[in-house]
Design a protein around this motif. Structure first.
Motif, PDB file in Angstrom:
ATOM      1  N   ASP A   1       5.565  -2.735  -4.518  1.00 55.01           N
ATOM      2  CA  ASP A   1       5.772  -1.514  -5.295  1.00 55.01           C
ATOM      3  C   ASP A   1       5.313  -1.700  -6.732  1.00 55.01           C
ATOM      4  OD1 ASP A   1       6.741   1.128  -5.813  1.00 55.01           O
ATOM      5  OD2 ASP A   1       8.563   0.254  -6.677  1.00 55.01           O
ATOM      6  N   GLY A   2       5.621  -2.858  -7.314  1.00 52.81           N
ATOM      7  CA  GLY A   2       5.204  -3.135  -8.688  1.00 52.81           C
ATOM      8  C   GLY A   2       3.697  -3.155  -8.861  1.00 52.81           C
ATOM      9  N   ALA A   3       2.979  -3.449  -7.791  1.00 47.46           N
ATOM     10  CA  ALA A   3       1.513  -3.465  -7.843  1.00 47.46           C
ATOM     11  C   ALA A   3       0.903  -2.127  -7.457  1.00 47.46           C
ATOM     12  CB  ALA A   3       0.981  -4.566  -6.929  1.00 47.46           C
ATOM     13  N   GLY A   4       1.748  -1.118  -7.256  1.00 47.89           N
ATOM     14  CA  GLY A   4       1.234   0.211  -6.941  1.00 47.89           C
ATOM     15  C   GLY A   4       0.994   0.474  -5.469  1.00 47.89           C
ATOM     16  N   PHE A   5       1.459  -0.410  -4.604  1.00 56.04           N
ATOM     17  CA  PHE A   5       1.288  -0.215  -3.160  1.00 56.04           C
ATOM     18  C   PHE A   5       2.218   0.896  -2.686  1.00 56.04           C
ATOM     19  CE2 PHE A   5       2.069  -1.175   1.309  1.00 56.04           C
ATOM     20  CZ  PHE A   5       0.780  -1.407   1.768  1.00 56.04           C
ATOM     21  N   PRO A   6       1.779   1.752  -1.757  1.00 49.21           N
ATOM     22  CA  PRO A   6       2.637   2.839  -1.260  1.00 49.21           C
ATOM     23  C   PRO A   6       3.750   2.292  -0.353  1.00 49.21           C
ATOM     24  CG  PRO A   6       0.541   2.843  -0.086  1.00 49.21           C
ATOM     25  CD  PRO A   6       0.433   1.797  -1.166  1.00 49.21           C
ATOM     26  N   VAL A   7       4.952   2.082  -0.912  1.00 46.87           N
ATOM     27  CA  VAL A   7       6.035   1.448  -0.173  1.00 46.87           C
ATOM     28  C   VAL A   7       6.567   2.315   0.961  1.00 46.87           C
ATOM     29  CG1 VAL A   7       6.754  -0.088  -2.023  1.00 46.87           C
ATOM     30  CG2 VAL A   7       7.736   2.197  -1.875  1.00 46.87           C
TER      31      VAL A   7
ATOM     32  N   ASP B   1       1.664  -0.522   7.384  1.00 43.95           N
ATOM     33  CA  ASP B   1       0.710   0.164   8.250  1.00 43.95           C
ATOM     34  C   ASP B   1      -0.581  -0.647   8.311  1.00 43.95           C
ATOM     35  OD1 ASP B   1       2.658   2.060   8.420  1.00 43.95           O
ATOM     36  OD2 ASP B   1       1.579   3.611   7.307  1.00 43.95           O
ATOM     37  N   ALA B   2      -1.158  -0.726   9.502  1.00 43.75           N
ATOM     38  CA  ALA B   2      -2.308  -1.603   9.743  1.00 43.75           C
ATOM     39  C   ALA B   2      -3.502  -1.280   8.849  1.00 43.75           C
ATOM     40  CB  ALA B   2      -2.712  -1.535  11.216  1.00 43.75           C
ATOM     41  N   ASP B   3      -3.693   0.006   8.543  1.00 39.78           N
ATOM     42  CA  ASP B   3      -4.880   0.365   7.759  1.00 39.78           C
ATOM     43  C   ASP B   3      -4.790  -0.076   6.297  1.00 39.78           C
ATOM     44  OD1 ASP B   3      -2.868   2.314   7.462  1.00 39.78           O
ATOM     45  OD2 ASP B   3      -4.319   3.858   6.886  1.00 39.78           O
ATOM     46  N   VAL B   4      -3.611  -0.437   5.804  1.00 41.66           N
ATOM     47  CA  VAL B   4      -3.469  -0.911   4.433  1.00 41.66           C
ATOM     48  C   VAL B   4      -2.919  -2.343   4.373  1.00 41.66           C
ATOM     49  CG1 VAL B   4      -3.252   1.382   3.380  1.00 41.66           C
ATOM     50  CG2 VAL B   4      -1.213   0.201   4.230  1.00 41.66           C
ATOM     51  N   ALA B   5      -2.852  -3.003   5.509  1.00 38.00           N
ATOM     52  CA  ALA B   5      -2.268  -4.346   5.573  1.00 38.00           C
ATOM     53  C   ALA B   5      -3.067  -5.361   4.767  1.00 38.00           C
ATOM     54  CB  ALA B   5      -2.146  -4.801   7.025  1.00 38.00           C
ATOM     55  N   ASP B   6      -4.390  -5.275   4.815  1.00 36.47           N
ATOM     56  CA  ASP B   6      -5.203  -6.227   4.051  1.00 36.47           C
ATOM     57  C   ASP B   6      -4.943  -6.085   2.555  1.00 36.47           C
ATOM     58  OD1 ASP B   6      -6.304  -7.288   6.343  1.00 36.47           O
ATOM     59  OD2 ASP B   6      -8.044  -5.936   6.310  1.00 36.47           O
ATOM     60  N   ASP B   7      -4.758  -4.848   2.078  1.00 35.00           N
ATOM     61  CA  ASP B   7      -4.434  -4.621   0.665  1.00 35.00           C
ATOM     62  C   ASP B   7      -3.087  -5.264   0.315  1.00 35.00           C
ATOM     63  OD1 ASP B   7      -6.766  -3.149   0.394  1.00 35.00           O
ATOM     64  OD2 ASP B   7      -5.748  -1.225   0.719  1.00 35.00           O
TER      65      ASP B   7
ATOM     66  N   VAL C   1      -1.563  -7.812   1.806  1.00 36.00           N
ATOM     67  CA  VAL C   1      -1.692  -9.276   1.811  1.00 36.00           C
ATOM     68  C   VAL C   1      -2.377  -9.736   0.534  1.00 36.00           C
ATOM     69  CG1 VAL C   1      -2.819 -11.224   2.957  1.00 36.00           C
ATOM     70  CG2 VAL C   1      -1.644  -9.488   4.317  1.00 36.00           C
ATOM     71  N   ARG C   2      -3.414  -9.025   0.119  1.00 33.93           N
ATOM     72  CA  ARG C   2      -4.128  -9.377  -1.111  1.00 33.93           C
ATOM     73  C   ARG C   2      -3.186  -9.297  -2.319  1.00 33.93           C
ATOM     74  NH1 ARG C   2      -7.654  -5.519  -0.907  1.00 33.93           N
ATOM     75  NH2 ARG C   2      -8.668  -6.418   0.891  1.00 33.93           N
ATOM     76  N   ILE C   3      -2.376  -8.235  -2.376  1.00 37.68           N
ATOM     77  CA  ILE C   3      -1.423  -8.077  -3.487  1.00 37.68           C
ATOM     78  C   ILE C   3      -0.401  -9.202  -3.470  1.00 37.68           C
ATOM     79  CG2 ILE C   3       0.492  -6.639  -4.318  1.00 37.68           C
ATOM     80  CD1 ILE C   3      -1.169  -4.189  -3.384  1.00 37.68           C
ATOM     81  N   LEU C   4       0.155  -9.489  -2.303  1.00 39.87           N
ATOM     82  CA  LEU C   4       1.181 -10.530  -2.228  1.00 39.87           C
ATOM     83  C   LEU C   4       0.629 -11.901  -2.581  1.00 39.87           C
ATOM     84  CD1 LEU C   4       3.142  -9.362   0.926  1.00 39.87           C
ATOM     85  CD2 LEU C   4       3.874  -9.256  -1.467  1.00 39.87           C
ATOM     86  N   ARG C   5      -0.585 -12.175  -2.196  1.00 40.60           N
ATOM     87  CA  ARG C   5      -1.187 -13.461  -2.554  1.00 40.60           C
ATOM     88  C   ARG C   5      -1.439 -13.552  -4.059  1.00 40.60           C
ATOM     89  NH1 ARG C   5      -5.200 -14.260   2.534  1.00 40.60           N
ATOM     90  NH2 ARG C   5      -3.677 -15.297   3.854  1.00 40.60           N
ATOM     91  N   SER C   6      -1.778 -12.455  -4.683  1.00 38.90           N
ATOM     92  CA  SER C   6      -2.079 -12.497  -6.116  1.00 38.90           C
ATOM     93  C   SER C   6      -0.812 -12.541  -6.977  1.00 38.90           C
ATOM     94  CB  SER C   6      -2.943 -11.297  -6.519  1.00 38.90           C
ATOM     95  OG  SER C   6      -2.190 -10.102  -6.423  1.00 38.90           O
ATOM     96  N   VAL C   7       0.295 -11.939  -6.537  1.00 34.27           N
ATOM     97  CA  VAL C   7       1.512 -11.914  -7.358  1.00 34.27           C
ATOM     98  C   VAL C   7       2.531 -12.968  -6.944  1.00 34.27           C
ATOM     99  CG1 VAL C   7       1.298  -9.467  -7.919  1.00 34.27           C
ATOM    100  CG2 VAL C   7       2.667 -10.155  -5.957  1.00 34.27           C
TER     101      VAL C   7
END
Length: 185
Positions: free
Chosen positions: A43-49, A153-159, A161-167
């Protein structure tokens, strides 16, 4: 839902209602708080929770005895419940004119509370006697899971994972981002 245009010259528009959404696991934790923190990081990175789900698996119910119930405890708890219900019923009876107009709403609530306390204590004690006091202890229920998975959701899962790896201070294992779940919403 399928909607088609009625005009011959306009192209047909087809809309299909989404029945289920495929989701992927992006994180796995042994406690619920860590799963919530993962969603907070997204959520802090702007991901649609609203596209996330926390799923607990391996549910266990735990009950731990906290205190012994005596007949006085049982009567007291029943009396308190009875006061609340009786006062409400007495107040409503006066309010809707079922009782004579000489009674005020407050007087009806007080009388109803007294009658309710006596009846509540009596019913609670009756139940205690019928069961012969087999429930001697109070057990606050506690439901826990062995593992909590954060799914997106599968269509945004890569985003995600990328956010979690960066933060995250520790990178996520590669096999977690590859696992899949199909959940209907």
């Amino acid at each position: 839902m399928v909607h088609k245009s009625t005009s011959d010259t306009a192209p047909a528009v087809v809309r299909v209602a989404q029945v289920g959404v495929a989701q992927r696991v992006v994180a796995s934790h042994s406690d619920h708080r860590s799963s919530q923190e993962t969603v907070a990081r997204l959520d802090g990175a702007g991901f649609p929770v609203e596209r996330t789900t926390i799923v607990g698996s391996g549910l266990q119910t735990r009950e731990r005895g906290r205190s012994r119930l005596s007949s006085a405890d049982v009567a007291g708890r029943g009396g308190v419940s009875g006061i609340i219900v009786g006062a409400l019923v007495g107040w409503l009876l006066v309010l809707f004119g079922v009782m004579t107009p000489e009674f005020s709403a407050l007087w009806g609530a007080v009388n109803g509370g007294i009658v309710g306390a006596v009846l509540g204590a009596t019913v609670a004690l009756l139940g205690y006697v019928i069961t012969r006091g087999r429930r001697w202890f109070t057990y606050p229920p506690d439901v826990r899971a062995q593992q909590y998975e954060v799914l997106v959701d599968a269509d945004v899962a890569d985003d995600a994972v990328r956010i979690l790896r960066s933060v995250s201070s520790a990178p996520l294992p590669d096999d977690v981002s590859a696992s899949r779940h199909d959940n209907a919403r």
